[in-house]
Design an enzyme around this catalytic site. Structure first.
Site, PDB file in Angstrom:
ATOM      1  N   GLY A 106       0.830  -1.194   0.000  1.00 13.26           N
ATOM      2  CA  GLY A 106       0.000   0.000   0.000  1.00 13.26           C
ATOM      3  C   GLY A 106       0.866   1.245   0.000  1.00 13.26           C
ATOM      4  N   CYS A 129       5.658  -0.243   7.269  1.00  6.98           N
ATOM      5  CA  CYS A 129       5.356   0.906   6.422  1.00  6.98           C
ATOM      6  C   CYS A 129       6.579   1.245   5.589  1.00  6.98           C
ATOM      7  CB  CYS A 129       4.985   2.093   7.313  1.00  6.98           C
ATOM      8  SG  CYS A 129       4.587   3.586   6.394  1.00  6.98           S
ATOM      9  N   HIS A 137      -4.672   1.907   7.477  1.00  3.89           N
ATOM     10  CA  HIS A 137      -3.292   2.405   7.556  1.00  3.89           C
ATOM     11  C   HIS A 137      -3.054   3.517   6.528  1.00  3.89           C
ATOM     12  CE1 HIS A 137       1.238   1.432   7.888  1.00  3.89           C
ATOM     13  NE2 HIS A 137       1.164   2.219   6.824  1.00  3.89           N
ATOM     14  N   HIS A 191      -2.421   7.785   6.728  1.00  2.00           N
ATOM     15  CA  HIS A 191      -1.362   8.578   6.074  1.00  2.00           C
ATOM     16  C   HIS A 191      -1.934   9.886   5.519  1.00  2.00           C
ATOM     17  CE1 HIS A 191       2.330   6.309   6.177  1.00  2.00           C
ATOM     18  NE2 HIS A 191       1.778   5.217   5.665  1.00  2.00           N
TER      19      HIS A 191
HETATM   20 NI    NI Z   1       2.507   3.255   5.603  1.00  2.00          NI
END
Ligand code: NI
Length: 168
Positions: free
Chosen positions: A46, A92, A134, A138
């Site tokens: 992602g 991440c 998630h 952001h």
């Molecule tokens: Ni992330």
């Protein structure tokens, strides 16, 4: 297409709040193609536009093992969350090498525009639900480490700053 530079935590630009996309244009689609290429090359599952220093509400996700199920979310809105909070190990691309457990609702319902500017709603659970939450974080300027204790956060910041100095 092009591979974009991914901002690394603790970069202050990761905390900017993204603006909604007012019109989905060829420029939007070019950005989405570049974001997808960047995500696949990393590799990751992602990527939010915030992470490539573009502060527009755009997310790309592909949680498939075969990397052929790209999902695009423009102006994503969480309509509802359901189910118990479930623990999931998250990582991440902006916080390389750091993985930790975050608790989030198990199921989400999200509304967004696709790359043709058409509205859709999606109900998701499991890894996809985690990923959607998630990435929407952001866009709101929030990085997953902010769910961790302040002690853990300062350790992670120190570790990443040290690593950054070593690579300069
Ligand atoms: Ni992330």
């Amino acid at each position: 297409m092009a591979i974009l530079k991914i901002l690394q935590y603790p970069d202050a630009r990761l905390h900017r709040v993204a603006k909604p996309v007012s019109e989905v244009t060829d420029a939007t689609r070019k950005l989405i193609a570049d974001m997808a290429e960047t995500m696949y090359a990393a590799p990751g599952i992602g990527l939010a536009a915030t992470q490539v220093d573009v502060h527009q509400c755009i997310v790309v996700i592909d949680t498939s093992e075969t990397h052929d199920d790209l999902r695009v979310f423009i102006n994503p809105e969480l309509l509802s969350t359901e189910g118990d909070l479930k623990e999931h190990e998250e990582g991440c691309l902006s916080v390389p090498g750091i993985y930790d457990t975050v608790r989030r609702p198990e199921q989400v319902k999200v509304r967004a525009l696709n790359e043709r500017g058409e509205s859709f709603t999606l109900e998701a659970e499991g890894l996809l639900a985690v990923c959607i939450q998630h990435e929407i974080d952001h866009l709101q300027g929030k990085v997953f480490v902010e769910y961790l204790s302040s002690l853990k956060q300062s350790r992670i910041r120190a570790k990443l700053k040290k690593r950054l100095r070593e690579t300069l």
